[in-house]
Design an enzyme around this catalytic site. Sequence first.
Site, PDB file in Angstrom:
ATOM      1  N   GLN A 157      51.848  12.868  37.837  1.00 34.26           N
ATOM      2  CA  GLN A 157      52.232  11.792  38.752  1.00 34.26           C
ATOM      3  C   GLN A 157      51.039  11.323  39.595  1.00 34.26           C
ATOM      4  O   GLN A 157      50.821  10.130  39.770  1.00 34.26           O
ATOM      5  CB  GLN A 157      53.372  12.276  39.668  1.00 34.26           C
ATOM      6  N   ASP A 170      43.349  16.948  30.658  1.00 35.87           N
ATOM      7  CA  ASP A 170      44.709  17.485  30.762  1.00 35.87           C
ATOM      8  C   ASP A 170      44.932  18.371  29.537  1.00 35.87           C
ATOM      9  O   ASP A 170      44.212  18.249  28.538  1.00 35.87           O
ATOM     10  CB  ASP A 170      45.753  16.352  30.799  1.00 35.87           C
ATOM     11  N   ARG A 217      47.427  18.102  27.672  1.00 32.63           N
ATOM     12  CA  ARG A 217      48.067  17.236  26.669  1.00 32.63           C
ATOM     13  C   ARG A 217      47.152  16.056  26.369  1.00 32.63           C
ATOM     14  O   ARG A 217      46.313  15.698  27.181  1.00 32.63           O
ATOM     15  CB  ARG A 217      49.375  16.646  27.211  1.00 32.63           C
ATOM     16  N   ASP A 260      42.686  23.072  28.943  1.00 30.04           N
ATOM     17  CA  ASP A 260      43.646  23.995  29.544  1.00 30.04           C
ATOM     18  C   ASP A 260      42.907  24.683  30.692  1.00 30.04           C
ATOM     19  O   ASP A 260      41.873  25.325  30.467  1.00 30.04           O
ATOM     20  CB  ASP A 260      44.086  25.021  28.479  1.00 30.04           C
ATOM     21  N   TYR A 290      56.325  28.673  44.011  1.00 30.33           N
ATOM     22  CA  TYR A 290      55.441  27.520  44.245  1.00 30.33           C
ATOM     23  C   TYR A 290      54.768  27.653  45.611  1.00 30.33           C
ATOM     24  O   TYR A 290      53.547  27.531  45.733  1.00 30.33           O
ATOM     25  CB  TYR A 290      56.274  26.242  44.187  1.00 30.33           C
TER      26      TYR A 290
HETATM   27  P1  NAD Z   1      52.584  16.777  37.600  1.00 29.79           P
HETATM   28  O1  NAD Z   1      53.531  17.864  37.243  1.00 29.79           O
HETATM   29  O2  NAD Z   1      53.076  15.376  37.580  1.00 29.79           O
HETATM   30  O3  NAD Z   1      51.292  16.853  36.652  1.00 29.79           O
HETATM   31  C1  NAD Z   1      50.644  18.052  36.397  1.00 29.79           C
HETATM   32  C2  NAD Z   1      49.758  17.869  35.178  1.00 29.79           C
HETATM   33  O4  NAD Z   1      49.132  19.119  34.918  1.00 29.79           O
HETATM   34  C3  NAD Z   1      50.519  17.466  33.926  1.00 29.79           C
HETATM   35  O5  NAD Z   1      49.954  16.299  33.355  1.00 29.79           O
HETATM   36  C4  NAD Z   1      50.369  18.676  32.992  1.00 29.79           C
HETATM   37  O6  NAD Z   1      50.249  18.311  31.627  1.00 29.79           O
HETATM   38  C5  NAD Z   1      49.103  19.290  33.516  1.00 29.79           C
HETATM   39  N1  NAD Z   1      49.007  20.730  33.209  1.00 29.79           N
HETATM   40  C6  NAD Z   1      49.975  21.670  33.263  1.00 29.79           C
HETATM   41  N2  NAD Z   1      49.491  22.865  32.887  1.00 29.79           N
HETATM   42  C7  NAD Z   1      48.182  22.671  32.602  1.00 29.79           C
HETATM   43  C8  NAD Z   1      47.144  23.516  32.160  1.00 29.79           C
HETATM   44  N3  NAD Z   1      47.345  24.822  31.916  1.00 29.79           N
HETATM   45  N4  NAD Z   1      45.915  22.989  31.989  1.00 29.79           N
HETATM   46  C9  NAD Z   1      45.684  21.670  32.220  1.00 29.79           C
HETATM   47  N5  NAD Z   1      46.641  20.821  32.623  1.00 29.79           N
HETATM   48  C10 NAD Z   1      47.873  21.314  32.803  1.00 29.79           C
HETATM   49  O7  NAD Z   1      51.954  17.134  39.025  1.00 29.79           O
HETATM   50  P2  NAD Z   1      51.501  16.137  40.198  1.00 29.79           P
HETATM   51  O8  NAD Z   1      52.723  15.694  40.899  1.00 29.79           O
HETATM   52  O9  NAD Z   1      50.545  15.148  39.679  1.00 29.79           O
HETATM   53  O10 NAD Z   1      50.806  17.200  41.182  1.00 29.79           O
HETATM   54  C11 NAD Z   1      49.419  17.464  41.160  1.00 29.79           C
HETATM   55  C12 NAD Z   1      49.106  18.441  42.278  1.00 29.79           C
HETATM   56  O11 NAD Z   1      49.612  17.914  43.528  1.00 29.79           O
HETATM   57  C13 NAD Z   1      49.757  19.824  42.123  1.00 29.79           C
HETATM   58  O12 NAD Z   1      48.891  20.792  42.645  1.00 29.79           O
HETATM   59  C14 NAD Z   1      50.996  19.718  43.002  1.00 29.79           C
HETATM   60  O13 NAD Z   1      51.408  20.983  43.459  1.00 29.79           O
HETATM   61  C15 NAD Z   1      50.468  18.861  44.142  1.00 29.79           C
HETATM   62  N6  NAD Z   1      51.547  18.199  44.878  1.00 29.79           N
HETATM   63  C16 NAD Z   1      52.289  17.205  44.299  1.00 29.79           C
HETATM   64  C17 NAD Z   1      53.313  16.596  45.016  1.00 29.79           C
HETATM   65  C18 NAD Z   1      54.172  15.501  44.425  1.00 29.79           C
HETATM   66  O14 NAD Z   1      55.128  15.040  45.076  1.00 29.79           O
HETATM   67  N7  NAD Z   1      53.857  15.004  43.233  1.00 29.79           N
HETATM   68  C19 NAD Z   1      53.582  17.020  46.328  1.00 29.79           C
HETATM   69  C20 NAD Z   1      52.821  18.047  46.882  1.00 29.79           C
HETATM   70  C21 NAD Z   1      51.789  18.614  46.154  1.00 29.79           C
END
Ligand code: NAD
Length: 318
Positions: A12, A34, A36, A53, A142
Site C-alpha cells: 500500500q 519486493d 513478488r 526476499d 505485530y
Molecule cells: P503491505 O502489506 O501493503 O505491503 C508489504 C509488502 O511487503 C508487500 O508488497 C509484500 O509482497 C512485501 N513482502 C512481504 N514479505 C516480504 C519479504 N519476505 N521480502 C520482501 N518483501 C516482502 O504493507 P504497507 O501497508 O505498505 O506497510 C509498509 C510498512 O508500513 C510496514 O512496516 C507496516 O507495518 C507499516 N505501516 C503501515 C500502515 C498502513 O496503514 N498501511 C500503518 C502503520 C505502519
Amino acid sequence: MERIIVTGCLGQIGSELVTRLREEKGNDNVLATDIRRPEGHPVVENGLFETLDVLDEDRMLELATEFKADTMIHLASLLSSVAEDKPQVAWHINMTGLTNALEVARKLDLQFFTPSSIGAFGTETPKINTPQDTLQRPKTMYGITKVAGELLCDYYYSKFGVDTRGVRFPGLISYDTLPGGGTTDYAVEIYYEALKTGSYVCPIGKGTVMDMMYMPDAIDAIITLMEAPADKLVHRNAFNISAMSFDPEGIKESIQKVLPEFTMTYDVNPKLQGIADSWPDTLDCVAAKTEWAFAPKYDLDKMTEDMLEKLKIKLEVK
Ligand code: NAD
C-alpha cells in the site's frame, strides 16, 4: 537521499512512494524491490525493479552495493491482522527482515527509514493524546515487532552511527493499492463499497476511535523526515504522526456528505476489534511538528472528497 533502494515496494505504501520518488529523484535513482514480481504492475514496469526476499541478507547487500545506494527505505513487513494469524512467521519476517536491512545500512553507510505503527502501543498506554514517549506494552505480535524495531533502530543509531529515522504511522487510507491486512483496512474498504454497492458492513464497532492519515500526507512525511537536518532531531525513530482520528460513524457521516444515500451496518470481527481496542484514540504529534515540521494537509472531509473522486475514475462508477 539520492539513490534509494526500497523493500516491500508493491504494498500500500511502497507502490505510491516509489512512484513519487521516481518523479522527484529520477527513474534511475530508485531501485524498487519486493518478494513478488507481478507482470504488468506499473512499479515493476516503469523503472528499476528487482525481486528481493528481505530474509536473504546476501542478496540485499549485493543489490544495494551494485546500485550504489545511499538510502534504504525498508517497508517489507506483515501487518497487524495477518500477523495475529501467523505470529511466528510475522516475528521472522518483521524482525529478521529488519535486522538484515539495518546490517546492510551499517555495512554500506546508508541513511535508513522504516515505519513503526500505532500498533506499538498497548492497553496500558494513555489512549487520549498518547505521548511521544510513553508506556509501550503491546499484546499483539505485530505490536511486539514494532516496539522491538523502534528500539533496534535507536540502537543502530547510538551504537553504530547509522542515520536511522522513522514514524509511527496511523491507519493509512489510499485508492491506489489495497491495504495488506491491517486493523484499519475498513477505512479504505468503506469507500470502495460506498461507490460499488451504496452500503457497507463494518467489522469495527461504533465508538472505536483510531488515528488515520491520507496517503499523500504519509508520503510527504517520509520524504520530509528523511530530508530534515539531523541536528534538529531529538527523537529519530518512531515519531508519532496522525492527521485525523474518527470512529466508523465519523467516516460514514463524512461519506454521506457526498453520497447521502450511503448506509452502514455493523458485524464486528472480534479479532480486529480486540486489536483496535488496544490502540490509541489520538496521538500527540508535537515532537514531529517541532523537530521536522510535520504538517498534514488532509482532514477527514477533504480526504473523503478526494478518495471518492479518484475511486470513481478507478472503478469506472458514474
Ligand atoms: P503491505 O502489506 O501493503 O505491503 C508489504 C509488502 O511487503 C508487500 O508488497 C509484500 O509482497 C512485501 N513482502 C512481504 N514479505 C516480504 C519479504 N519476505 N521480502 C520482501 N518483501 C516482502 O504493507 P504497507 O501497508 O505498505 O506497510 C509498509 C510498512 O508500513 C510496514 O512496516 C507496516 O507495518 C507499516 N505501516 C503501515 C500502515 C498502513 O496503514 N498501511 C500503518 C502503520 C505502519
